[in-house]
Design a protein around this motif. Structure first.
Motif, PDB file in Angstrom:
ATOM      1  N   ALA A 737       0.839  -1.200   0.000  1.00  0.00           N
ATOM      2  CA  ALA A 737       0.000   0.000   0.000  1.00  0.00           C
ATOM      3  C   ALA A 737       0.874   1.249   0.000  1.00  0.00           C
ATOM      4  O   ALA A 737       0.612   2.213  -0.730  1.00  0.00           O
ATOM      5  CB  ALA A 737      -0.932  -0.013   1.217  1.00  0.00           C
ATOM      6  N   ALA A 740       2.372   1.745  -3.376  1.00  0.00           N
ATOM      7  CA  ALA A 740       1.357   2.224  -4.320  1.00  0.00           C
ATOM      8  C   ALA A 740       1.104   3.710  -4.095  1.00  0.00           C
ATOM      9  O   ALA A 740       0.966   4.481  -5.055  1.00  0.00           O
ATOM     10  CB  ALA A 740       0.067   1.424  -4.155  1.00  0.00           C
ATOM     11  N   CYS A 741       1.048   4.122  -2.826  1.00  0.00           N
ATOM     12  CA  CYS A 741       0.855   5.539  -2.514  1.00  0.00           C
ATOM     13  C   CYS A 741       1.989   6.346  -3.127  1.00  0.00           C
ATOM     14  O   CYS A 741       1.776   7.375  -3.775  1.00  0.00           O
ATOM     15  CB  CYS A 741       0.836   5.761  -1.009  1.00  0.00           C
ATOM     16  N   LEU A 744       1.631   6.642  -6.819  1.00  0.00           N
ATOM     17  CA  LEU A 744       0.567   7.573  -7.197  1.00  0.00           C
ATOM     18  C   LEU A 744       1.022   9.015  -7.007  1.00  0.00           C
ATOM     19  O   LEU A 744       0.785   9.870  -7.857  1.00  0.00           O
ATOM     20  CB  LEU A 744      -0.685   7.304  -6.363  1.00  0.00           C
ATOM     21  N   LEU A 745       1.691   9.273  -5.885  1.00  0.00           N
ATOM     22  CA  LEU A 745       2.118  10.654  -5.620  1.00  0.00           C
ATOM     23  C   LEU A 745       3.183  11.074  -6.625  1.00  0.00           C
ATOM     24  O   LEU A 745       3.131  12.159  -7.195  1.00  0.00           O
ATOM     25  CB  LEU A 745       2.656  10.758  -4.192  1.00  0.00           C
TER      26      LEU A 745
END
Lengths: 764, 122
Positions: A737, A740-741, A744-745
């Motif tokens: 997670a 993935a964060c 994305l950022l």
């Protein structure tokens, strides 16, 4: 690619021919024992818990089929080596071909019906791969899919049938099932078993009306058509019927299903063969005809009928594989398979012309070819069908006469007469394209000259394996002037007339086909169209393009499912509930409920976050009061982090008033679903706590905590010791997670940089 | 006490479902938090409750002294809390990206913008 394409195949084809050739030699070596009536079995337990063993059985029947599969397999590998030379995906081709050969050998040699089924499905899969081998052609893809759907659909029915059969017979071993024939036939499940097994056999062996996939399978490269779709794969259904004949055969249902299906298939396919222009399609329909004839003869119990089937299997495999390979050679040399464009090829392809004549003589059943023996036996067998001798003889006569016409067409039209434009252009073929069909066609003649040998070592033992113990009739070329001989003469005469009048007959058959309301192929398209429509309709209905509507469907469906379970429980007794009034804990629950109401009810985001925090604290209090301090601490920590992070993200969103609220009816609808969902969760939780509690796992952990893990906090010990792998998984989830964060950022930043760059304009 | 926990779990679920069906992304996030709390309470109730008495073994003993709280569901809930946290962080980052790209917190509007192809910018 061209450089490797020229060198690699020369070795690959030889390599691919080696394993089947080795099996062929091994099976030849075992003929001594099988012709003496012995059965050799060997193997090992594969899945003992399911009674699946990988046991192989070598008896007369499996030797006959195994020799055909391995012998033609080796010939086809050599042929394909030259035929497909330079094809960029040749290694893949030989991979599929070898996979098929191995699975087909598995089908014919397996003694366990479940193992047989696995091999059966593998042949379907490899056939799918090979039909769709030219995957850049839409037609090849479509036809591959069709054959897979039809044969794998039949395969599912077969699996059900075989499992029922195994249950009824008490064993999954063919040897044991076949000795339990009386039990099977007397069982009430006999008819369902028969229907399911027939579905499997009829789809695989292309019986009308499920035959349509086989002509379409001609989209495959010609070596594949010669091997899979004439000599071996399509015979799997027939093989299965022969294999299970002792267990399932001999009843009226068996007889009156196989007789008409086989007869209709044979006659219909012969008619279709006559009106084809494409040589390959013409041969494909004659294969369907042969499969129909084989099915017809497996209906009976008589030795002569089974002997006719077994002889014809061999005859057909030899002449059909060679004819297919010859047609492939014609295609290779001239670039066309259209009968109308071919003629006078005998100069360019003299050996093929000779081989085609040999194969066609066998097909038409001229003496002294093996085909003559096969045809004589067919007539004898048809006459011996006591239930319907005239109808069956007439069907055999009609089908055979049309076969003679097709045989003459294939052997004469392309090779004789004045050379056409295509024949002028034709070039000679590589020896490996010419030799394998010539060898197979010659075998049809050589074996025909030694009928006694064929009868005693190949056909006889196979018949004995099918009919269990009875001795097979002796094969002879000359029986004296008998009814079958007269019928043979009539057949040849009729066939010659048909050949002579081909043009008119083809016109009549074309008109007949146009009159048909539908064909199997068109019906397949219609059904597939319906299936697509239904799928589209239900996807649109259940998964629209709106997230909220999808959620509504999901929650409504989940609530309905769980509510059904709750409603089915008669009543709750609450006997095992602890009823101690725990004031402070009830206070915590009230705090949770008030927090929920506030979260739902308030407008502002900050107030909402505060209400959410109240809920979190309430839950933590519940944990704290009931002996779960670790959980409570974690809950408090996480809840605090959640509020902080959520505040950081959510407060940057455009203000709530900009988001229109739901319409009033929508709110009522959502509220109803929400209350039903909540009520269901309460109900199912009550149901769970009302039931008995099994504490054995907890008690085992409690007992082992100190002596084995040296820890006094049992919860901690469970997390880091007993269930350490779970915790590792949990950590992995958190790490993923986090990654993935990060992605994305980062991704957002990239887009912004690009946007900036685009705004600045192109670089100098 | 389990009946009260069942009631709390039901209330949390009802609130969560109502919020997940809302048009605002803020409410959507609230719904996810409530739903994971509901799940934890159901787990906790399923393991039955005892008043006080954490799952500890006193010094000098090798087995717990008298009845204690059921340790197994507690371990499961601890795992669930942490995973729920990871999930929520991921959702929040997604929400932040949505904000940056479409400048709205209205789920229906995001759909319309996405379907009209306005997200296909470089």
């Amino acid at each position: 690619m061209a450089a490797t394409g020229a060198t690699r195949p020369a070795h690959l084809g030889w390599l691919a021919a080696l394993p089947p050739a080795a099996v062929f030699v091994g099976l030849i070596a075992s003929i001594g024992s099988t012709s003496a009536g012995q059965v050799v079995t060997f193997g090992f337990n594969w899945v003992p818990s399911l009674d699946v063993s990988l046991t192989f059985r070598i008896d007369g029947l499996s030797v006959l089929f195994g020799l055909m599969v391995s012998g033609i397999g080796a010939a086809v590998a050599l042929y394909a080596n030259a035929y497909m030379a330079g094809h960029p995906r040749l290694p893949r081709f030989f991979l599929y071909l070898t996979l098929f050969t191995a699975s087909m050998l598995g089908v014919v040699l397996s003694d366990n019906i479940l193992a047989l089924f696995v091999f059966w499905e593998l042949t379907s899969v490899s056939s799918f791969m090979l039909i769709g081998f030219d995957s850049d052609k839409a037609e090849a893809r479509r036809n591959a899919r069709q054959s897979l759907l039809v044969t794998a659909g039949g395969g599912l029915a077969l699996l059900a049938g075989l499992i029922l059969l195994g249950q009824v017979a008490g064993s999954y071993s063919i040897a044991e099932i076949n000795t339990a024939g009386d039990i099977v036939r007397a069982d009430p499940l006999y008819v369902p078993i028969l229907v399911l097994v027939f579905l499997g056999a009829f789809t695989k062996s292309a019986q009308v009306p499920l035959h349509f996939w086989l002509p379409n399978a001609m989209a495959a490269p010609t070596p594949v058509s010669a091997f899979l779709h004439s000599a071996t794969l399509v015979k799997a259904g027939v093989f299965l019927l022969a294999r299970l004949h002792p267990a399932l055969g001999g009843t009226d249902v068996w007889l009156w299903t196989l007789l008409p299906v086989g007869a209709v298939t044979a006659v219909w396919a012969s008619m279709m063969a006559l009106c084809q222009r494409d040589l390959k399609l013409m041969l494909a329909y004659t294969t369907v005809m042969a499969l129909g004839a084989l099915t017809l003869f497996l209906a009976v119990e008589t030795q002569i009928g089974i002997a006719a089937a077994m002889t014809f299997v061999l005859v057909h495999a030899l002449y059909k594989a060679s004819l297919f390979m010859i047609v492939g050679g014609i295609d290779h040399a001239t670039g066309t398979r259209n009968l109308m464009a071919l003629g006078g090829l005998r100069r360019a392809l003299p050996v093929s012309a000779g081989a085609a004549a040999l194969a066609a003589f066998a097909m038409a059943g001229f003496p002294p070819f093996l085909g003559f023996l096969g045809k004589e036996l067919k007539y004898e067998g048809a006459l011996a069908i006591a239930e319907a001798p005239f109808a069956m003889t007439a069907a055999a006569l009609a089908a055979n006469a049309m076969m003679v016409a097709v045989a003459l067409t294939v052997a004469i039209r392309p090779f004789w007469g004045p050379p056409t434009e295509a024949a002028e252009r034709a070039h000679g073929n590589h020896w490996a394209i010419v030799a394998p069909p010539a060898v197979l066609a010659s075998l049809g003649l050589i074996l025909g000259l030694a009928p006694g040998l064929v009868g005693s070592i190949l056909v006889g033992p196979a018949v004995e394996a099918v009919l269990q113990g009875t001795t097979a009739p002796e094969l002879k070329l000359w029986h004296g002037v008998t009814v079958p001989l007269l019928l043979s003469v009539v057949t040849v005469a009729l066939g010659s007339i048909l050949f002579w009048r081909m043009r008119q007959i083809r016109g009549m058959l074309d008109a007949l086909v146009r009159l048909l309301p539908t064909t199997g192929d068109r019906a397949y398209d219609t059904v597939m169209g319906w299936l697509n429509d239904v799928a589209l309709w239900q996807t649109r209905l259940l998964q629209g393009d709106r997230l909220r509507r999808d959620f509504l469907v999901i929650f409504a469906a989940a609530t309905a499912a769980v509510a059904t379970v709750v409603a089915l429980v008669p009543e709750l007794s609450f006997a095992s509930l602890s009823t101690i009034p725990e004031g402070p804990a009830i206070g915590a629950v009230v705090l949770i409920l008030v927090g929920v109401a506030a979260t739902v009810g308030v407008e502002g985001r900050l107030t909402g976050l505060a209400a959410l925090g109240t809920v979190g604290v309430g839950v933590a209090l519940v944990f704290l009061m009931h002996g779960a301090p670790d959980v409570a601490i974690t809950q408090l920590l996480v809840e605090t982090l959640v509020i902080v992070i959520a505040a950081a993200v959510l407060l940057r969103l455009p203000r709530t008033p900009e988001v229109p609220v739901r319409s009033t009816p929508a709110r009522w609808r959502d509220a109803l679903i929400a209350l039903l969902a909540g009520g269901t969760i309460t109900g199912i939780t009550l149901m769970v706590v009302d039931g008995p509690l099994d504490l054995s796992v907890t008690e085992a952990f409690e007992a082992a905590s100190v002596p084995e893990a040296f820890g006094r906090n049992i919860v901690n010990v469970i997390l880091v010791d007993f269930r350490a792998l779970d915790t590792l998984g949990e950590i992995a989830v958190v790490v993923i997670a986090g990654l993935a964060c990060l992605a994305l950022l980062r991704g957002t930043g990239l887009i912004q940089r690009r946007r900036r760059r685009a705004a600045e304009g192109p670089r100098p | 006490m389990e009946a009260w926990l069942a009631l709390a779990a039901g209330g949390l679920t009802a609130g969560a479902v109502y919020l997940l069906l809302a048009r605002s992304l803020v409410h959507f996030v609230f719904g996810i938090v409530l739903l994971s709390n509901a799940a934890n309470l159901v787990l906790f109730a399923a393991g039955r409750t005892t008043w006080g008495l954490p799952a500890l073994i006193p010094d000098g003993m090798s087995e717990p002294d008298g009845p204690i709280a059921n340790a197994l569901p507690q371990a499961l809930i601890l795992t669930a809390i942490v995973i729920g946290f990871g999930l929520l962080c991921f959702v929040l980052v997604l929400v932040d990206r949505v904000r940056r790209r479409w400048e709205t917190a209205d789920i229906d509007q995001i759909h319309e913008k996405a379907l009209s192809g306005k997200d296909l910018e470089p």
